[in-house]
Scaffold this motif. Structure first.
Motif, PDB file in Angstrom:
ATOM      1  N   TYR A 220       0.844  -1.200   0.000  1.00 10.63           N
ATOM      2  CA  TYR A 220       0.000   0.000   0.000  1.00 10.63           C
ATOM      3  C   TYR A 220       0.880   1.251   0.000  1.00 10.63           C
ATOM      4  CZ  TYR A 220      -2.865   3.809   1.642  1.00 10.63           C
ATOM      5  OH  TYR A 220      -3.469   5.035   1.767  1.00 10.63           O
ATOM      6  N   GLU A 221       1.875   1.277   0.870  1.00 13.48           N
ATOM      7  CA  GLU A 221       2.768   2.438   0.933  1.00 13.48           C
ATOM      8  C   GLU A 221       3.501   2.655  -0.383  1.00 13.48           C
ATOM      9  OE1 GLU A 221       3.538   4.885   3.234  1.00 13.48           O
ATOM     10  OE2 GLU A 221       1.716   4.158   4.197  1.00 13.48           O
ATOM     11  N   LEU A 222       3.920   1.567  -1.040  1.00 12.57           N
ATOM     12  CA  LEU A 222       4.641   1.698  -2.308  1.00 12.57           C
ATOM     13  C   LEU A 222       3.756   2.221  -3.431  1.00 12.57           C
ATOM     14  CD1 LEU A 222       6.821  -1.548  -2.426  1.00 12.57           C
ATOM     15  CD2 LEU A 222       7.652   0.803  -2.383  1.00 12.57           C
TER      16      LEU A 222
ATOM     17  N   SER B 260      -1.965   5.208  -7.376  1.00 10.39           N
ATOM     18  CA  SER B 260      -3.419   5.363  -7.271  1.00 10.39           C
ATOM     19  C   SER B 260      -3.815   5.008  -5.845  1.00 10.39           C
ATOM     20  CB  SER B 260      -4.162   4.462  -8.259  1.00 10.39           C
ATOM     21  OG  SER B 260      -5.552   4.487  -7.990  1.00 10.39           O
ATOM     22  N   GLY B 261      -4.082   6.030  -5.066  1.00  8.51           N
ATOM     23  CA  GLY B 261      -4.450   5.806  -3.675  1.00  8.51           C
ATOM     24  C   GLY B 261      -5.684   4.944  -3.524  1.00  8.51           C
ATOM     25  N   VAL B 262      -6.674   5.160  -4.385  1.00  5.69           N
ATOM     26  CA  VAL B 262      -7.924   4.391  -4.297  1.00  5.69           C
ATOM     27  C   VAL B 262      -7.674   2.916  -4.598  1.00  5.69           C
ATOM     28  CG1 VAL B 262     -10.207   4.077  -5.355  1.00  5.69           C
ATOM     29  CG2 VAL B 262      -9.391   6.365  -4.811  1.00  5.69           C
TER      30      VAL B 262
ATOM     31  N   SER C  84       2.834   2.087 -13.221  1.00  2.00           N
ATOM     32  CA  SER C  84       3.921   2.860 -12.611  1.00  2.00           C
ATOM     33  C   SER C  84       5.237   2.571 -13.318  1.00  2.00           C
ATOM     34  CB  SER C  84       4.038   2.501 -11.129  1.00  2.00           C
ATOM     35  OG  SER C  84       4.658   1.233 -10.967  1.00  2.00           O
ATOM     36  N   SER C  85       6.270   3.259 -12.858  1.00  2.39           N
ATOM     37  CA  SER C  85       7.619   2.968 -13.342  1.00  2.39           C
ATOM     38  C   SER C  85       8.479   2.433 -12.196  1.00  2.39           C
ATOM     39  CB  SER C  85       8.240   4.232 -13.938  1.00  2.39           C
ATOM     40  OG  SER C  85       8.301   5.251 -12.945  1.00  2.39           O
ATOM     41  N   LEU C  86       7.826   1.991 -11.130  1.00  2.00           N
ATOM     42  CA  LEU C  86       8.556   1.491  -9.961  1.00  2.00           C
ATOM     43  C   LEU C  86       9.218   0.140 -10.220  1.00  2.00           C
ATOM     44  CD1 LEU C  86       5.907   2.299  -7.199  1.00  2.00           C
ATOM     45  CD2 LEU C  86       8.116   3.430  -7.523  1.00  2.00           C
ATOM     46  N   ILE C  87       8.521  -0.699 -10.950  1.00  2.00           N
ATOM     47  CA  ILE C  87       8.926  -2.083 -11.180  1.00  2.00           C
ATOM     48  C   ILE C  87       8.650  -2.371 -12.656  1.00  2.00           C
ATOM     49  CG2 ILE C  87       8.373  -4.496 -10.567  1.00  2.00           C
ATOM     50  CD1 ILE C  87       7.447  -3.380  -7.816  1.00  2.00           C
TER      51      ILE C  87
END
Length: 178
Positions: free
Chosen positions: A55-57, A62-64, A116-119
């Motif tokens: 959730y934190e990541l 998108s918070g929802v 995202s571009s996180l992973i």
């Protein structure tokens, strides 16, 4: 909780513990049901940590949807604990209910990864396919247990591949914070 790389690595480590404890639970169910129950509960507690960290990541993406995924993870842990208290031999309906919640959570996280571009997005796709396999397997077992028994060995490995790949990525590479 402000360091995404540390959170990713911790989520990966906890997810690896969840996988190991779940395997122990399945292997020992017939011969040592108390150990299987304890391993299952331990996996549930560790998965709560995975859920919070994911959730934190992903709340910046998108918070929802991240919140929805977290609620599905919480519901999966809660229903898994309840199912293990009232039913003694998996696979059972309680197990498949749990896997619907986890499947939807994993589909949601896979989608968040792809947005995202996180992973790398391919890991998000693998995860979403894995979550879909949990949901398909569960509903197949609800509607036709004999078909579900034949289908499970073919589609559950997809979930293992998706979760395993993401777990290793989080442990080794963490996330792209740029």
């Amino acid at each position: 909780m402000n360091d995404p790389r540390r959170n990713a690595r911790l989520a990966g480590a906890l997810w690896l513990v969840v996988i190991a404890a779940s395997v122990i639970s399945v292997i020992t169910q017939a011969g040592q049901p108390r150990l299987a129950f304890a391993a299952n509960q331990f996996a549930g507690v560790c998965y709560l940590g995975v859920t919070v960290l994911l959730y934190e990541l992903f709340k910046p993406v998108s918070g929802v949807l991240a919140r929805f995924a977290a609620y599905c993870g919480l519901a999966g842990v809660a229903s898994g604990s309840a199912a293990s208290l009232i039913q003694s031999t998996p696979p059972n309906r309680g197990f498949y209910v749990v896997m619907v919640f986890f499947g939807v959570q994993i589909i949601s996280i896979g989608y968040l990864i792809m947005r995202s571009s996180l992973i790398p997005r391919i890991l998000g796709l693998l995860l979403a396919l894995g979550g879909s396999s949990y949901v398909i397997n569960s509903f197949t077992n609800f509607l036709s247990p004999s078909l579900g028994a034949h289908l499970g060995p073919f589609i559950i490995p997809i979930a293992i591949l998706g979760e395993g790949a993401l777990t290793l990525w989080l442990l080794v590479k963490t996330v792209n914070v740029s």
